[in-house]
Design a protein around this motif. Sequence first.
Motif, PDB file in Angstrom:
ATOM      1  N   SER A 184      49.209  39.024  45.194  1.00  0.00           N
ATOM      2  CA  SER A 184      48.920  37.659  44.592  1.00  0.00           C
ATOM      3  C   SER A 184      48.971  36.668  45.011  1.00  0.00           C
ATOM      4  CB  SER A 184      50.624  37.448  43.792  1.00  0.00           C
ATOM      5  OG  SER A 184      51.239  38.405  43.125  1.00  0.00           O
ATOM      6  N   TRP A 235      46.364  34.926  46.012  1.00  0.00           N
ATOM      7  CA  TRP A 235      44.959  34.297  46.117  1.00  0.00           C
ATOM      8  C   TRP A 235      45.654  33.315  45.347  1.00  0.00           C
ATOM      9  CZ3 TRP A 235      43.253  35.186  41.141  1.00  0.00           C
ATOM     10  CH2 TRP A 235      44.671  36.309  40.138  1.00  0.00           C
ATOM     11  N   LEU A 236      46.688  33.290  44.297  1.00  0.00           N
ATOM     12  CA  LEU A 236      46.809  32.451  43.152  1.00  0.00           C
ATOM     13  C   LEU A 236      47.043  31.428  43.398  1.00  0.00           C
ATOM     14  CD1 LEU A 236      49.060  34.472  40.775  1.00  0.00           C
ATOM     15  CD2 LEU A 236      47.056  33.531  40.704  1.00  0.00           C
ATOM     16  N   LEU A 244      54.953  29.155  44.038  1.00  0.00           N
ATOM     17  CA  LEU A 244      54.402  29.905  44.414  1.00  0.00           C
ATOM     18  C   LEU A 244      53.956  30.208  46.177  1.00  0.00           C
ATOM     19  CD1 LEU A 244      51.100  31.016  42.656  1.00  0.00           C
ATOM     20  CD2 LEU A 244      52.626  32.703  42.784  1.00  0.00           C
ATOM     21  N   TYR A 259      41.724  41.698  50.487  1.00  0.00           N
ATOM     22  CA  TYR A 259      41.260  42.006  49.361  1.00  0.00           C
ATOM     23  C   TYR A 259      39.958  42.772  49.686  1.00  0.00           C
ATOM     24  CZ  TYR A 259      44.914  38.623  47.801  1.00  0.00           C
ATOM     25  OH  TYR A 259      46.104  37.826  47.475  1.00  0.00           O
TER      26      TYR A 259
END
Lengths: 747, 100
Positions: A20, A22-23, A61, A106
């Motif tokens: 996650s 990339w969030l 995050l 990714y």
Amino acid sequence: MNLAEFFQVAPVPPELLAPSLWLIIALPLLGAFICGVFGRMLGRANVHLIACSAVAGAFVLSVLAFWATSHTGPGTAEGTRRLLAFYRNPFGIEADFVRYALAYDYGTWFAAGDFRVNFGLAVDHLSGILLLVITGVGFLIHLYSTSYMEHDDGYWRYFAYLNLFVAAMLTLVLADNLVLLFVGWEGVGMASYLLIGFWYTDPAKAWAGRKAFVTNRIGDFAFLIGTFLLVLLVSAFTRQANSADYANAGSSGPRYTSSLQEKGPLTFKGLEKLAEGMVDTGTDKVDLTTPIEAGPLEGYTFGGVMTAAMLLFLLGAAGKSAQLPLYVWLPDAMAGPTPVSALIHAATMVTAGVYLFSRMASLLVLSPTAMATVAIIGALTSLLAALIAFAQDDIKKVLAYSTVSQLGIMFMGVGMGIFWAAVLHLVTHAFFKACLFLGAGSVMHGNGDETDIKKLGGLRHEMKWTWGTFLVATLAITGIIPLSGFFSKDAIFHGVHHNHLHGLEWVSGALYYVGLLIAACTAFYMTRLYLLTFEGPRSKEARVAHAHESAWQMTLPLVVLAVLSVLSLVYALPLMRSSGSGQPQPVFENFLSPVFGAMSRIANAAKTAELDTSVPSIVDYVKAWVVALSGGVGAAFLYLRFFPARVGQPVPAFARAVRRTAQNKFYVDELYELVIIRPVKFMSFILFRVVDALLIDTVAVRGTAWVTARVGSALRYVQTGDAQAYAAVMAIALLGGVAYALIQVMQ
Amino acid sequence: MVPITYYLLLAAALFCMGMFGVLVRRNALVVFMCVELMLNAANLTFLAFARMHGDNTGHVSAFFVIAVAAAEAAIGLAIVIAVFRSRGSVLVEDIRTMKH
């Protein structure tokens, strides 16, 4: 569960968090999109909410990701707890794990032949720290901006750009390869251009944006060439290396080449293995003095190419981080809104160069020449900027030159191999310089946008919060014990003094004294700035009779940053023990050792640099403190007693000439104008006149049209419209044809 | 029997006279008559060759030419009349619309 255990068990386990990552980038990017496209319809409050919450979300995050880099397993007993935050380094052997880090790939971004770039993100302690700084300080600045930009019509555009900037900066630090890093690198450059020229209706401000953009492009070009050199170097290495080389790097030939196919040649972990492979241990085939056998670099040695690549990266970093010779854009960049100056030109973007070199530390230490150049460039920049800052009267200009100077100090640290201290100074500088810039913005806000410090004064009693926080930040940057700036700056100077570059031993000795001089200068101009702005009576030429304190959205970030610039001193205290020698070690050094471990191993094995790990003694501290204090006291003495330097009051004659030169920034801009810009402009003028205007426009473009028109006007007379004339032509042609046929037949 | 050369020379003379008329006369009706003259010169060669070879193809061709020439004359005269009505002149040098 005690405190240490609490911090070692992340609320979200790393295997869940890694995919996650990339969030963290996507949130501010989404914010930028919404603010930019729908901002005008949404209204002020909604734009503020979206922009701030996007960055706040990224901050949360980032905290989780950072927390997870030290995540340990569920066992509670001392021996059974196991670190879970790691990933397998594909370039290494089976047991080679990158510890204290999360990463996720990714998949392919693009590939051409055997060149390949993956969209890979990684968080380790170094990028984790930067994530926290970017999103944390970034959030405070967003909050501050909600009040500062309240009355601006382009507020939605402003917040879109700001979010875009944060997203680009996060890409820069999260990237696990040079190409993706370059995306962020260009992204922050573009956002910076947009924000510096934010008030584009004012030509001077638009011009400053363009200057920043063009200057940065020069550096980016060097960055790209350096990147290509590294690609060629990797392929030369795979062609020439033997198994001993791969053994040095803790890998094997097939594994290394298959990882290259999988991950591409420009991932940082792969480059680190390349550096380890080049370390000289006798039986291996490739070391720094080996000539390259084939390819475009044929005949050059590996070490020479490495040095060239590092110097190109230095030029790239000089563009982004405002070092000599490309520093000239940063002071002009103060044309943008003040929070932008705080976010971009103090806390984040300009430190990208320091981050880049820290990321590539293992390559940098292979080349003492490049290291020495980095350090010397840093020292010269720092000294020059500090001297210019002496005489500037614009509050933001002083801070801008001080930023250039502090970045120079970080570069000194990077160049002399004391990376952890450079990163620590990056962090503490982000806190106190953001605080100073936001304080300056608050001062301007409360004084009718007055930026001339000679026309301020006496703000101590009128803007209490701004005064208090500005004082703390000034003391921190000055290097007064016990604030964070003292420790981080002194750690750098200590490292510069004690580290030695092989073959260039004189550098460390010389730079140490330059460093002390810089420290004294810093203290001098910061004290001057503080005294003229906050102390003494209010200037007679002040724009408003009484300044007002800013709103809570502006003072709260100031307070938080001031507190942080005190608290972050903890990182420099030798509270931890080194895992190897058992010696006391500063917290931050210990903390970053997983990142810089390979660097120390390579430097020791290659014998390019002698890195000292000793802790500064009390004597060192006292020396540095005395230097800083003497600078500050000198400034206080001079400015309070001799020249209160108000407008209209005479300045002592000896100071005038020096002052004029310094005020005009040592005529560096004029020098560039004369040496580079004028000749280039002249060449462009010649090209424009001869090639463009004469050859292309006149001969090629208008000439074609002219010929066609003339031919047409000549043929016009043939077209009479008289059928008999046409028939006559046909008859004559027929006659000619018959005559020809007859002649043929006769022969 | 008259040799074919005489016929051909007569046809060539007629053709040249016709062509000369087409090229130099100003009156469109005379130009038309000259065109007929050229066509008849062509008919004459057809008939001369047909007689020399002793087959009918040339006669058939001559009939076709006469038929086409009659049709052409009808259309041409119609055009000349239309031009005369709109411009009041049948001189070919006054009709220069091909210039545009």
